[in-house]
Design a protein around this motif. Structure first.
Motif, PDB file in Angstrom:
ATOM      1  N   PHE A   1       0.846  -1.200   0.000  1.00  0.00           N
ATOM      2  CA  PHE A   1       0.000   0.000   0.000  1.00  0.00           C
ATOM      3  C   PHE A   1       0.881   1.248   0.000  1.00  0.00           C
ATOM      4  CE2 PHE A   1      -2.172   3.369   2.391  1.00  0.00           C
ATOM      5  CZ  PHE A   1      -3.278   3.573   1.575  1.00  0.00           C
ATOM      6  N   ILE A   2       1.843   1.309   0.916  1.00  0.00           N
ATOM      7  CA  ILE A   2       2.739   2.466   0.966  1.00  0.00           C
ATOM      8  C   ILE A   2       3.783   2.387  -0.140  1.00  0.00           C
ATOM      9  CG2 ILE A   2       4.603   3.500   2.330  1.00  0.00           C
ATOM     10  CD1 ILE A   2       2.859   3.379   4.745  1.00  0.00           C
ATOM     11  N   ARG A   3       4.276   1.191  -0.434  1.00  0.00           N
ATOM     12  CA  ARG A   3       5.211   1.037  -1.558  1.00  0.00           C
ATOM     13  C   ARG A   3       4.621   1.625  -2.835  1.00  0.00           C
ATOM     14  NH1 ARG A   3       6.943  -5.180  -0.840  1.00  0.00           N
ATOM     15  NH2 ARG A   3       9.011  -4.963   0.077  1.00  0.00           N
ATOM     16  N   SER A   4       3.367   1.275  -3.117  1.00  0.00           N
ATOM     17  CA  SER A   4       2.721   1.739  -4.350  1.00  0.00           C
ATOM     18  C   SER A   4       2.552   3.253  -4.352  1.00  0.00           C
ATOM     19  CB  SER A   4       1.363   1.048  -4.521  1.00  0.00           C
ATOM     20  OG  SER A   4       1.531  -0.346  -4.642  1.00  0.00           O
ATOM     21  N   TRP A   5       2.215   3.817  -3.182  1.00  0.00           N
ATOM     22  CA  TRP A   5       2.082   5.276  -3.077  1.00  0.00           C
ATOM     23  C   TRP A   5       3.412   5.946  -3.426  1.00  0.00           C
ATOM     24  CZ3 TRP A   5       4.277   9.396  -0.634  1.00  0.00           C
ATOM     25  CH2 TRP A   5       3.539  10.580  -0.589  1.00  0.00           C
ATOM     26  N   VAL A   6       4.509   5.399  -2.916  1.00  0.00           N
ATOM     27  CA  VAL A   6       5.838   5.969  -3.170  1.00  0.00           C
ATOM     28  C   VAL A   6       6.230   5.813  -4.637  1.00  0.00           C
ATOM     29  CG1 VAL A   6       8.297   5.730  -2.658  1.00  0.00           C
ATOM     30  CG2 VAL A   6       6.625   5.661  -0.791  1.00  0.00           C
ATOM     31  N   VAL A   7       6.054   4.592  -5.187  1.00  0.00           N
ATOM     32  CA  VAL A   7       6.463   4.315  -6.567  1.00  0.00           C
ATOM     33  C   VAL A   7       5.719   5.212  -7.550  1.00  0.00           C
ATOM     34  CG1 VAL A   7       6.334   2.569  -8.396  1.00  0.00           C
ATOM     35  CG2 VAL A   7       7.217   1.952  -6.149  1.00  0.00           C
ATOM     36  N   ALA A   8       4.472   5.580  -7.229  1.00  0.00           N
ATOM     37  CA  ALA A   8       3.689   6.452  -8.118  1.00  0.00           C
ATOM     38  C   ALA A   8       4.242   7.871  -8.149  1.00  0.00           C
ATOM     39  CB  ALA A   8       2.229   6.473  -7.679  1.00  0.00           C
ATOM     40  N   ARG A   9       5.134   8.206  -7.215  1.00  0.00           N
ATOM     41  CA  ARG A   9       5.614   9.584  -7.089  1.00  0.00           C
ATOM     42  C   ARG A   9       7.104   9.762  -7.307  1.00  0.00           C
ATOM     43  NH1 ARG A   9       1.186   8.522  -4.608  1.00  0.00           N
ATOM     44  NH2 ARG A   9      -0.439  10.105  -4.380  1.00  0.00           N
TER      45      ARG A   9
ATOM     46  N   GLU B   1      -4.060   5.027   7.078  1.00  0.00           N
ATOM     47  CA  GLU B   1      -4.695   3.991   6.261  1.00  0.00           C
ATOM     48  C   GLU B   1      -3.850   2.720   6.274  1.00  0.00           C
ATOM     49  OE1 GLU B   1      -7.448   2.085   3.875  1.00  0.00           O
ATOM     50  OE2 GLU B   1      -7.617   4.002   4.937  1.00  0.00           O
ATOM     51  N   ALA B   2      -2.519   2.889   6.233  1.00  0.00           N
ATOM     52  CA  ALA B   2      -1.633   1.727   6.314  1.00  0.00           C
ATOM     53  C   ALA B   2      -1.783   1.032   7.662  1.00  0.00           C
ATOM     54  CB  ALA B   2      -0.187   2.158   6.100  1.00  0.00           C
ATOM     55  N   ALA B   3      -1.871   1.818   8.744  1.00  0.00           N
ATOM     56  CA  ALA B   3      -2.060   1.233  10.076  1.00  0.00           C
ATOM     57  C   ALA B   3      -3.363   0.445  10.139  1.00  0.00           C
ATOM     58  CB  ALA B   3      -2.045   2.333  11.133  1.00  0.00           C
ATOM     59  N   SER B   4      -4.405   1.005   9.545  1.00  0.00           N
ATOM     60  CA  SER B   4      -5.693   0.326   9.528  1.00  0.00           C
ATOM     61  C   SER B   4      -5.605  -0.995   8.768  1.00  0.00           C
ATOM     62  CB  SER B   4      -6.752   1.235   8.888  1.00  0.00           C
ATOM     63  OG  SER B   4      -8.007   0.612   8.864  1.00  0.00           O
ATOM     64  N   LEU B   5      -4.848  -1.001   7.663  1.00  0.00           N
ATOM     65  CA  LEU B   5      -4.673  -2.219   6.884  1.00  0.00           C
ATOM     66  C   LEU B   5      -3.898  -3.271   7.667  1.00  0.00           C
ATOM     67  CD1 LEU B   5      -3.942  -0.790   3.327  1.00  0.00           C
ATOM     68  CD2 LEU B   5      -5.921  -2.149   4.014  1.00  0.00           C
TER      69      LEU B   5
END
Length: 332
Positions: free
Chosen positions: A260-268, A286-290
């Motif tokens: 989830f966070i990896r994808s957010w970073v890679v998109a930027r 959101e990551a904590a919730s996941l």
């Protein structure tokens, strides 16, 4: 499901680090703080740091507790398949374990053509590679498709600043990292652990896509499972219910892991070349919730939210008092 986005989380509820001067022989890992005790024991404290792209990129509330407790669930569920290093759990974030001579090889097991890192088979496959880790892949595979069979893709164990490098069984033996007999044994154990993980995950509506195992040797030379097992940091989980529909639509599967966070970073940015942008609070929550959702889905247990009025490091210190250097003889 426990929704932590409604909780009054403060900085002292996030474990950035756990440096405790009264504990002996400190070593800082990517995610865990390590202390060596007398009698061949170690303390592993799981921080809330999130490591990706061979670096720590942020901290996620309750992540350390989630990882420790999911690993606890799996260590218990697989102890009849492979012995593990667990001694006791004195705190939700802490494991007391046996000291092992760790293998210099990480055993990665994959059931699907997936991944975002530079060594993932999806990244390599999309670059046109068809021979990877000593395995020949057919043409025409789709992103996130199930592989014809479960495969092993071992890598070297990188230091803090390095990259994991792909290995083949032949290279492992040729370089003296393991003997042929040791490789045969550890690969058999890894496949058996993964099969168990996939079976339990399926029962809970999940797909265990791939995972990383770390093994060591005890003082008798026996192979022992160490570190963590089937956590969202070491494994990739997808929701089974939506997998086929999203695959047919060429959409990324719904996941329960740090992608989830990896994808957010890679998109930027290119995380291996560029500075990682600051990750917003709503993305971190959101990551904590996941992570918590993953714990509850994988284990079937409700997440025990800690007392937010007690700073997490204070709680851990209290629960580890018997291991302080001045009391180490009493802890024997």
């Amino acid at each position: 499901m426990t929704d932590i986005r409604t909780l009054p989380i403060k900085p002292e509820n996030i474990l950035q680090e756990a440096v405790i001067s009264e504990l002996p022989n400190y070593y800082r890992g990517k995610v865990r703080e390590n202390y060596s005790l007398p009698g061949g024991r170690r303390i592993l404290i799981a921080s809330d740091r999130l490591s990706a792209f061979d670096k720590n990129i942020t901290s996620v509330p309750f992540k350390g507790q989630v990882l420790t407790q999911i690993a606890r669930f799996w260590f218990e569920a697989t102890k009849n398949i492979c012995p593990n290093h667990v001694i006791e759990y004195p705190d939700p974030n802490v494991l007391i374990c046996r000291q092992l001579q760790m293998m210099s090889v990480e055993i990665v097991v994959r059931g699907y053509l997936a991944g975002t890192t530079s060594t993932s088979i999806l990244s390599l496959y999309k670059k046109g590679q068809r021979e990877m880790y000593g395995i020949r892949f057919p043409d025409g595979l789709r992103d996130n498709e199930k592989l014809p069979q479960v495969i092993l893709t071992p890598t070297t164990k990188a230091d803090h600043a390095g990259h994991d490098e792909p290995l083949t069984p032949e290279k492992i033996v040729e370089q003296g990292l393991l003997t042929g007999a040791q490789w045969d044994k550890v690969s058999s154990l890894a496949l058996a652990l993964f099969a168990k993980g996939q079976d339990v995950a399926q029962q809970h509506g999940l797909i265990l896509v791939d995972t990383k195992y770390e093994f060591g040797f005890d003082d008798k030379g026996n192979i022992v499972l160490a570190d963590e097992i089937h956590t969202p940091d070491s494994s990739r989980y997808w929701l089974a219910e939506s997998y086929e529909r999203r695959l047919e639509a060429s959409e990324k599967p719904e996941s329960f892991d740090k992608d989830f966070i990896r994808s957010w970073v890679v998109a930027r940015c290119d995380p291996y070349k560029d500075a990682i942008p600051e990750i917003p609070d709503d993305v971190i929550l959101e990551a904590a919730s996941l992570y918590i959702q993953a714990f509850e889905k994988i284990t079937g247990q409700k997440f025990a939210v800690p007392d937010l009025n007690v700073p997490i490091l204070n709680r851990i210190r209290k629960n580890l008092t018997k291991y302080f250097t001045s009391n180490s003889e009493a802890a024997e």
